[in-house]
Design a protein around this motif. Structure first.
Motif, PDB file in Angstrom:
ATOM      1  N   VAL A   5      49.593  52.953  20.855  1.00  0.00           N
ATOM      2  CA  VAL A   5      49.679  51.987  21.942  1.00  0.00           C
ATOM      3  C   VAL A   5      48.554  50.972  21.838  1.00  0.00           C
ATOM      4  O   VAL A   5      47.657  51.085  20.997  1.00  0.00           O
ATOM      5  CB  VAL A   5      49.640  52.689  23.325  1.00  0.00           C
ATOM      6  CG1 VAL A   5      50.760  53.706  23.451  1.00  0.00           C
ATOM      7  CG2 VAL A   5      48.276  53.356  23.552  1.00  0.00           C
ATOM      8  N   GLY A   6      48.599  49.996  22.721  1.00  0.00           N
ATOM      9  CA  GLY A   6      47.573  48.964  22.760  1.00  0.00           C
ATOM     10  C   GLY A   6      48.164  47.690  23.327  1.00  0.00           C
ATOM     11  O   GLY A   6      49.391  47.532  23.384  1.00  0.00           O
ATOM     12  N   PRO A   7      47.344  46.750  23.742  1.00  0.00           N
ATOM     13  CA  PRO A   7      47.839  45.512  24.347  1.00  0.00           C
ATOM     14  C   PRO A   7      48.542  44.618  23.344  1.00  0.00           C
ATOM     15  O   PRO A   7      48.320  44.732  22.127  1.00  0.00           O
ATOM     16  CB  PRO A   7      46.563  44.858  24.884  1.00  0.00           C
ATOM     17  CG  PRO A   7      45.487  45.354  23.970  1.00  0.00           C
ATOM     18  CD  PRO A   7      45.867  46.768  23.651  1.00  0.00           C
ATOM     19  N   THR A   8      49.379  43.741  23.841  1.00  0.00           N
ATOM     20  CA  THR A   8      50.052  42.785  22.976  1.00  0.00           C
ATOM     21  C   THR A   8      49.020  41.945  22.229  1.00  0.00           C
ATOM     22  O   THR A   8      48.000  41.545  22.792  1.00  0.00           O
ATOM     23  CB  THR A   8      50.985  41.879  23.805  1.00  0.00           C
ATOM     24  OG1 THR A   8      51.699  41.017  22.927  1.00  0.00           O
ATOM     25  CG2 THR A   8      50.212  41.062  24.819  1.00  0.00           C
ATOM     26  N   GLN A 162      50.550  46.782  39.985  1.00  0.00           N
ATOM     27  CA  GLN A 162      49.479  46.576  39.020  1.00  0.00           C
ATOM     28  C   GLN A 162      49.982  46.453  37.591  1.00  0.00           C
ATOM     29  O   GLN A 162      49.304  45.850  36.746  1.00  0.00           O
ATOM     30  CB  GLN A 162      48.465  47.727  39.111  1.00  0.00           C
ATOM     31  CG  GLN A 162      47.702  47.777  40.419  1.00  0.00           C
ATOM     32  CD  GLN A 162      46.880  46.528  40.668  1.00  0.00           C
ATOM     33  OE1 GLN A 162      46.229  46.017  39.758  1.00  0.00           O
ATOM     34  NE2 GLN A 162      46.911  46.022  41.886  1.00  0.00           N
ATOM     35  N   ILE A 163      51.160  47.005  37.298  1.00  0.00           N
ATOM     36  CA  ILE A 163      51.598  47.024  35.892  1.00  0.00           C
ATOM     37  C   ILE A 163      52.929  46.300  35.667  1.00  0.00           C
ATOM     38  O   ILE A 163      53.300  46.054  34.520  1.00  0.00           O
ATOM     39  CB  ILE A 163      51.706  48.476  35.368  1.00  0.00           C
ATOM     40  CG1 ILE A 163      52.594  49.339  36.263  1.00  0.00           C
ATOM     41  CG2 ILE A 163      50.328  49.114  35.269  1.00  0.00           C
ATOM     42  CD1 ILE A 163      54.027  49.363  35.917  1.00  0.00           C
ATOM     43  N   VAL A 164      53.652  45.936  36.739  1.00  0.00           N
ATOM     44  CA  VAL A 164      54.946  45.292  36.561  1.00  0.00           C
ATOM     45  C   VAL A 164      54.766  43.836  36.152  1.00  0.00           C
ATOM     46  O   VAL A 164      53.724  43.218  36.409  1.00  0.00           O
ATOM     47  CB  VAL A 164      55.779  45.378  37.871  1.00  0.00           C
ATOM     48  CG1 VAL A 164      55.168  44.476  38.951  1.00  0.00           C
ATOM     49  CG2 VAL A 164      57.228  45.021  37.623  1.00  0.00           C
ATOM     50  N   ASP A 165      55.776  43.273  35.485  1.00  0.00           N
ATOM     51  CA  ASP A 165      55.816  41.848  35.225  1.00  0.00           C
ATOM     52  C   ASP A 165      56.025  41.163  36.574  1.00  0.00           C
ATOM     53  O   ASP A 165      57.121  41.149  37.121  1.00  0.00           O
ATOM     54  CB  ASP A 165      56.973  41.523  34.277  1.00  0.00           C
ATOM     55  CG  ASP A 165      57.054  40.054  33.916  1.00  0.00           C
ATOM     56  OD1 ASP A 165      56.376  39.245  34.577  1.00  0.00           O
ATOM     57  OD2 ASP A 165      57.801  39.708  32.987  1.00  0.00           O
ATOM     58  N   GLN A 166      54.978  40.588  37.119  1.00  0.00           N
ATOM     59  CA  GLN A 166      54.966  40.135  38.507  1.00  0.00           C
ATOM     60  C   GLN A 166      55.800  38.885  38.753  1.00  0.00           C
ATOM     61  O   GLN A 166      55.969  38.478  39.906  1.00  0.00           O
ATOM     62  CB  GLN A 166      53.518  39.910  38.960  1.00  0.00           C
ATOM     63  CG  GLN A 166      52.704  41.194  38.942  1.00  0.00           C
ATOM     64  CD  GLN A 166      51.225  40.962  39.169  1.00  0.00           C
ATOM     65  OE1 GLN A 166      50.768  39.820  39.256  1.00  0.00           O
ATOM     66  NE2 GLN A 166      50.455  42.036  39.268  1.00  0.00           N
ATOM     67  N   SER A 167      56.340  38.293  37.705  1.00  0.00           N
ATOM     68  CA  SER A 167      57.203  37.125  37.861  1.00  0.00           C
ATOM     69  C   SER A 167      58.650  37.421  37.483  1.00  0.00           C
ATOM     70  O   SER A 167      59.459  36.503  37.366  1.00  0.00           O
ATOM     71  CB  SER A 167      56.671  35.951  37.006  1.00  0.00           C
ATOM     72  OG  SER A 167      55.383  35.567  37.424  1.00  0.00           O
ATOM     73  N   ASN A 168      58.962  38.689  37.281  1.00  0.00           N
ATOM     74  CA  ASN A 168      60.321  39.085  36.900  1.00  0.00           C
ATOM     75  C   ASN A 168      61.076  39.553  38.144  1.00  0.00           C
ATOM     76  O   ASN A 168      60.874  40.670  38.621  1.00  0.00           O
ATOM     77  CB  ASN A 168      60.259  40.207  35.862  1.00  0.00           C
ATOM     78  CG  ASN A 168      61.625  40.546  35.293  1.00  0.00           C
ATOM     79  OD1 ASN A 168      62.623  40.552  36.000  1.00  0.00           O
ATOM     80  ND2 ASN A 168      61.659  40.853  34.014  1.00  0.00           N
ATOM     81  N   THR A 288      45.434  48.270  31.843  1.00  0.00           N
ATOM     82  CA  THR A 288      45.270  48.949  33.136  1.00  0.00           C
ATOM     83  C   THR A 288      46.124  50.211  33.177  1.00  0.00           C
ATOM     84  O   THR A 288      45.669  51.268  33.638  1.00  0.00           O
ATOM     85  CB  THR A 288      45.677  48.012  34.289  1.00  0.00           C
ATOM     86  OG1 THR A 288      44.801  46.884  34.305  1.00  0.00           O
ATOM     87  CG2 THR A 288      45.587  48.726  35.631  1.00  0.00           C
ATOM     88  N   TRP A 289      47.330  50.107  32.679  1.00  0.00           N
ATOM     89  CA  TRP A 289      48.249  51.262  32.649  1.00  0.00           C
ATOM     90  C   TRP A 289      47.711  52.346  31.738  1.00  0.00           C
ATOM     91  O   TRP A 289      47.596  53.514  32.119  1.00  0.00           O
ATOM     92  CB  TRP A 289      49.618  50.778  32.190  1.00  0.00           C
ATOM     93  CG  TRP A 289      50.654  51.852  31.992  1.00  0.00           C
ATOM     94  CD1 TRP A 289      50.673  52.818  31.018  1.00  0.00           C
ATOM     95  CD2 TRP A 289      51.826  52.085  32.779  1.00  0.00           C
ATOM     96  NE1 TRP A 289      51.788  53.600  31.130  1.00  0.00           N
ATOM     97  CE2 TRP A 289      52.512  53.181  32.202  1.00  0.00           C
ATOM     98  CE3 TRP A 289      52.368  51.455  33.892  1.00  0.00           C
ATOM     99  CZ2 TRP A 289      53.722  53.659  32.723  1.00  0.00           C
ATOM    100  CZ3 TRP A 289      53.569  51.942  34.397  1.00  0.00           C
ATOM    101  CH2 TRP A 289      54.227  53.028  33.820  1.00  0.00           C
TER     102      TRP A 289
END
Length: 323
Positions: A5-8, A162-168, A288-289
């Motif tokens: 895992v890891g950030p994009t 905190q972890i959702v795509d906040q604009s979706n 964060t996740w």
């Protein structure tokens, strides 16, 4: 099973391919957008060269108008592992000293947190949402807009916010609908019994200093633009005017505010900068996740070969101690 895992933008894909070549095992791609074959540029899908080097699963296998979610991914990935890859290869670690061998069933890697979670821990069954609740939420979104929807998710499920795509809007509406249906936060459905798997799970993560990561993200967006991201997005919008969930994501929704090709250079640069900013925000939510998971062993990804060596040694040491 090795979970990477890891950030994009941190460099997971190349490290995963290098490890898979060493372990002679496949890669299970855990990315909710790379599964769609019409949008490889904006999702940073594995390159043709990477796909040729190692067997990949769940890359470009679905059309944008085909519904697919973490629960389906869990079923498909577990079935694949249990039927085709039940016995891992045993290989010699040529870069390490001694005659130790390493057994790896598969490498699970990608940027979708819930896809990774689904395979590692399993997901609880999501209850059916009554039609009256679904209609009420959708009507409220249509009349009150995205801001109302965002405020509802923050109120009903601050952990998921905190972890959702906040604009979706699709993701946000689903959270509100389920939360109202069960009378508790949507994320509570993910905190029950962890499903047992017939393989040992080893989790590793890649990091980089924040400034370096953000610089890599900005550079990758520029490379996507040069490769034709805007044209890819426009073609997808024309083919799917109903804007399925796969297009409600960073790199695509920013162009969707413009009904035709962006002629203004200034406006185009503004859109590109917004894509970079939204991608950086997404990377922050990913970390964060994953930082909540104390079973992940982290490595600083300064160099692909160095990271692959360090992870290979870590897996070998775990197996030796287990034996």
């Amino acid at each position: 099973m090795l979970v990477l895992v890891g950030p994009t933008g941190v460099g997971k894909s190349e490290v995963a391919v290098t490890l898979a070549e060493r372990f002679h095992c496949p890669i299970l791609n855990a990315d909710s957008r790379q599964i769609y074959h019409e949008i490889p540029i904006g999702t940073a899908a594995p390159t043709k060269e990477q796909l040729q080097r190692v067997q990949h699963y769940f890359v470009g296998t679905h059309k944008l108008d085909e519904d697919y979610n973490a629960g389906q991914f869990e079923r498909d990935a577990v079935e694949l592992l249990n039927t085709k890859y039940r016995t891992p290869n045993t290989i010699h670690n040529s870069h390490a000293s001694g005659a130790q061998s390493t057994k790896v069933l598969a490498i699970l890697t990608g940027g979708s947190m819930m896809y990774i979670d689904a395979v590692c821990n399993g997901l609880d069954e999501i209850p059916a949402v009554p039609e009256d609740i679904r209609k009420k939420v959708q009507d409220s979104y249509r009349t009150q807009g995205l801001t109302w929807l965002q405020q509802e998710v923050q109120r009903l499920d601050p952990d998921y916010w905190q972890i959702v795509d906040q604009s979706n809007p699709q993701r946000l509406m689903h959270c509100v609908e389920v939360s109202q249906t069960i009378g508790q936060p949507y994320s509570s459905l993910r905190k029950k019994t962890v499903k047992e798997r017939p393989w040992r799970i080893v989790k590793v993560g890649l990091t980089r200093p924040r400034a370096e990561l953000y610089e890599r993200i900005n550079k990758r967006v520029d490379e996507m633009i040069a490769a034709g991201l805007e044209q890819e997005a426009r073609a997808a919008f024309a083919q799917y005017p109903n804007r399925p969930n796969g297009l409600q994501t960073v790199g695509y929704r920013e162009w969707d505010d413009q009904e035709s090709r962006v002629e203004s250079l200034e406006l185009r640069e503004k859109i590109i900068e917004q894509i970079k900013q939204n991608t950086r925000h997404y990377a922050k939510r990913q970390m964060t996740w994953w930082r909540r998971d104390n079973t992940i062993h982290w490595f600083d990804n300064e160099d692909t070969t160095h990271s692959a060596d360090a992870i290979s040694d870590y897996v070998r040491q775990l197996q030796e101690s287990n034996d």
